[in-house]
Design a protein around this motif. Structure first.
Motif: not given
Length: 830
Positions: A284-288, A305-309, A369-371
């Protein structure tokens, strides 16, 4: 006759010879090409047989039936499901009033109770749902069993099983909410009103849904008895939130997820039952990820990292979602009896989500990430700037209301937490390792009271080991770290907000380095808002901090000339440490005024049983001398009685006496009050407006209405104050006050190295000639017992009573003066 015979013989002979020649020539040809001859004969024979067989009608029917069977088989295998998909799409489009539905293929197997489909796409103005292929199984052969409404169904067999390959849910809009905002602000209706729905308010819809649920509970019981358990398997699933209007898109991905829906008994007897969804997600991954076709200003993340952050990644995550089906409010309030015998009011319906992370869990967050989170939140949950209405409690006969939504994140194995930020395109990080048992809880209120609502965040981290990306990596080691955040939001959007932050830690070791000051200052600057101050969007808020440490160590570096040994082993650093049983820090950050002239900060520090310890590396020449003095020193109290040295039964992890540390100062109780009044200088806007101070900007804004009626440029205003004529001392200074109070007597063993290390600590911290004290008052009280010298030896060896006897002996009988040796001999009791 003979002539006839001779002629016939000649003819026969000649014919025979010709025939023989022909046969010989044919044989010669056959010898030259025997395969072509046989092939041509077989082909001609086969063709002749086919033409002969076509005259038989039975064979023609057979061939025709074979062609029809082949064609039908090809249609069933390759085209039947697609044609059925087109037909089913045309039928379902009549029932779907909004959006567009496409089913690529569809097939049904009645005997096995299986439905297969492929390339399913459903697109609306707010979201889209896509599936590569899937299978739906309905076990109709399972018996139908009638059960009670509140019975636990999780142990029953599943009747429905659904498997989806490549599902993707993309939410990119909220047209109904945006249409409501257009009506609220009186704007032109440019957006659709949410798919043709009637313009009812939220309260009317909630009341209508509540009444419907109260009447149709028999339907819930019937379908629960028919389908007690539903299993869903998702392969390569994606959940996407965002569009091209936001810089980053939030993506949740998993390689395989096994979900199971069932019901069980509700938490309160007043409710009907509880919906339960259990899920197990692998990888499981959560990506920005960057949004495609985004045309705004790009904000580069600190790490890709890969597709994004990657915000979160874990090899295995267990989800547990639960929600009570609310019942009806009774006529008379009911109470519940707790196991300890106390009676309390019946609790509200519960609703929450539990997340448990197994091995390989990594969490990454930071200012960038917070922005992105803030930008996504503002897009999907825009603010209407209206005063929130107080929720009225349900009356008897209405459906009970859910009060809050609870989220809990638990870590079942070792995990890592990274706080990433950038400074001039250089990535900096705070890396933390936490052990199993750490958790995070968040409570989101679902109702609004008279004073607004309160969001609660709390959690605990076990065995924290934190380090920085600096060359000297040590930062924090703690057995446990508890945190609690309470955020009080008012009903009016621009009224005062209160943030209460409490941090508790036990057995903590903190390494302080002057470079940490700039390091965390860069982190705060990156996390703070980059937008210039705007009065229209200003919201006053107050931050209340409380930090409490039980059994702590504060380690500082006191090397000369700000030199630091950053080697991983056998460091040659000199340290000054503050160790104690209790440390408490309280301070408030008030941001209640818009562009204030001054801001007052007050810091209160309390410490109990504090020791000052020093450590000299083996390379220091004073190490052995100080260690010998510490071991052999004989301490006495003011009355001359022997006194025990500092106790060694205190918790120490880094500052162990066996490792060469020496305790120099012991304070039972200490209180430190620090006051700081400073003049903030916020950025006023983009350049060149940012280079203009507040009075000059006022002149710039008011210049069009003043004579001559000509607006001044920022450059003209800046030229009025040349840089070389600017005197910084003309500005009001910041005020810094320190009040140190030691309420109980303290003990100190003063070594020369202690003073030297304090001087190094002051120099390393940058406090060189930066303090100016116009007036200093120091009152020191000291009561001591003087022991004057008694004279040259041997008189100096005589105590005061003995000396008195020695001086008075000439006038006493017998009239003979005693010597000091006689007095010592007669007065000795040893």
């Amino acid at each position: 006759m003979n002539d006839f015979i001779s002629m016939d013989m000649s003819t026969f002979t000649s014919g025979t010879m010709e025939t023989t020649e022909a046969v010989m020539l044919g044989a010669e040809d056959d010898l030259h090409n025997p395969i072509e001859k046989s092939s041509s004969d077989n082909t001609s024979t086969y063709i002749q047989n086919v033409f002969d067989d076509f005259q038989n009608p039975d064979l023609g029917y057979l061939v025709l039936s074979l062609l029809v069977a082949i064609t039908w088989s090809i249609y069933i295998i390759l085209f039947n499901s697609r044609v059925q998909g087109r037909i089913l799409t045309a039928i379902l489009r009549r029932f779907f009033k909004t959006g567009d539905l496409v089913i690529g293929s569809f097939s049904l197997s009645v005997l096995s109770g299986k439905i297969m489909f492929r390339n399913v796409v459903y697109v609306t103005e707010d979201y889209s749902f896509r599936v590569v292929d899937g299978i739906l199984k309905f076990h109709y052969w399972l018996p139908y069993v009638k059960r009670e409404l509140s019975e636990d169904m999780s142990h029953c067999d599943h009747r429905v099983w659904l498997e989806l390959n490549g599902p993707e849910l993309h939410i990119y809009n909220r047209s109904q909410l945006y249409s409501k905002l257009e009506k609220t602000f009186g704007l032109e209706q440019l957006l659709m009103s949410g798919g043709g729905k009637t313009g009812k308010t939220d309260e009317e819809e909630e009341v209508q849904v509540a009444q419907t649920q109260a009447k149709d509970m028999s339907f819930w019981q019937d379908w629960r008895d028919l389908i007690p358990v539903i299993k869903i398997d998702l392969n390569m699933a994606r959940f996407v939130f965002g569009n091209r209007l936001v810089a980053s898109t939030l993506i949740l991905t998993t390689d395989k997820a096994e979900c199971c829906y069932s019901t069980k008994q509700a938490a309160c007897s007043l409710d009907h039952f509880m919906h339960v969804v259990k899920s197990k997600a692998e990888n499981f991954r959560v990506i920005l990820a960057p949004s495609p076709k985004y045309t705004g200003v790009l904000d580069e993340p600190p790490r890709y990292m890969g597709e994004g952050f990657v915000v979160m990644s874990s090899s295995l995550v267990n989800f547990y979602h639960y929600m009570d089906e609310p019942g009806v409010v009774p006529e008379h309030p009911q109470t519940m009896r707790l196991p300890n015998g106390d009676e309390v009011t019946a609790s509200a319906p519960v609703w929450g989500l539990d997340i448990k992370c197994a091995k390989g869990t990594n969490l990454s967050y930071g200012p960038w990430a917070d922005r992105q989170r803030e930008q996504l939140f503002r897009f999907f949950f825009p603010q209407d700037y209206q005063t929130m209405q107080v929720n009225k409690g349900p009356v008897p006969g209405e459906v009970r209301q859910v009060q809050q939504f609870d989220i809990r994140l638990s870590i079942l194995s070792e995990a890592t937490i990274d706080i990433l930020f950038s400074k001039e395109k250089e990535t900096n990080a705070v890396h933390m390792n936490v052990q199993r048992g750490s958790y995070f809880e968040m409570t989101l209120p679902w109702t609004v009271g008279k004073d607004g609502y309160t969001t609660k965040i709390n959690g605990q981290l076990f065995h924290v080991d934190a380090s920085t990306s600096l060359q000297y990596r040590s930062l924090l080691e703690a057995e446990s770290l508890d945190y609690c955040v309470n955020i009080q939001y008012p009903r009016v959007w621009n009224h005062d907000q209160t943030w209460d932050l409490h941090f508790n830690s036990s057995k903590a070791t903190y390494h302080f380095l002057y470079a940490h000051k700039e390091f965390f200052q860069d982190l705060i600057e990156d996390w703070s808002s980059r937008a210039p101050p705007d009065l229209l969007h200003f919201v006053p808020y107050t931050w209340n901090f409380c930090l409490r440490l039980h059994q702590f160590e504060l380690i500082t570096l006191a090397n000369g000339y700000n030199w630091v040994d950053c080697s991983s082993q056998h460091q040659a650093n000199a340290h000054v440490a503050f160790c104690g049983d209790l440390f408490e820090l309280k301070f408030t950050l008030p941001f209640v005024d818009f562009l204030p002239e001054t801001v007052t900060l007050k810091f209160l520090m309390l410490a109990e049983t504090v020791d000052l310890s020093l450590y000299l590396p083996p390379s220091n020449t004073s190490r052995n001398i100080i260690a010998s003095l510490d071991r052999n020193a004989k301490l006495v109290d003011p009355e001359g009685r022997p006194q025990q040295p500092f106790t060694n039964d205190k918790w120490r992890k880094f500052c162990k006496l066996s490792a060469g540390w020496i305790d120099c100062w012991h304070v039972p109780e200490l209180q430190l009050n620090i006051g700081y009044i400073y003049h903030p200088v916020p950025p006023l806007g983009p350049s060149p407006q940012a280079n203009v101070s507040t009075p000059e900007k006022e002149e710039l804004l008011l210049s069009p209405i003043r004579a001559p009626n000509r607006k001044k440029s920022p450059m003209e205003i800046n030229k009025s104050i040349p840089r070389e004529l600017f005197d910084p001392t003309s500005m009001n200074p910041d005020i810094f006050s320190v009040d140190l109070h030691i309420s109980k007597p303290s003990e100190i063993k003063l070594y020369g190295s202690v003073l030297r290390l304090f001087i190094n600590l002051k120099v390393n911290a940058g406090w060189i000639d930066c303090w100016h004290v116009p007036e200093l008052q120091l009152n020191i009280g000291y009561i001591y017992h003087p022991v004057p010298p008694l004279g040259p030896s041997p008189q100096a060896n005589v105590s005061t009573p003995e000396k008195e006897e020695l001086l008075l002996s000439p006038i006493r009988a017998p009239n003979r003066k005693k010597s000091p040796m006689e007095i010592n001999k007669c007065g000795s009791t040893y």
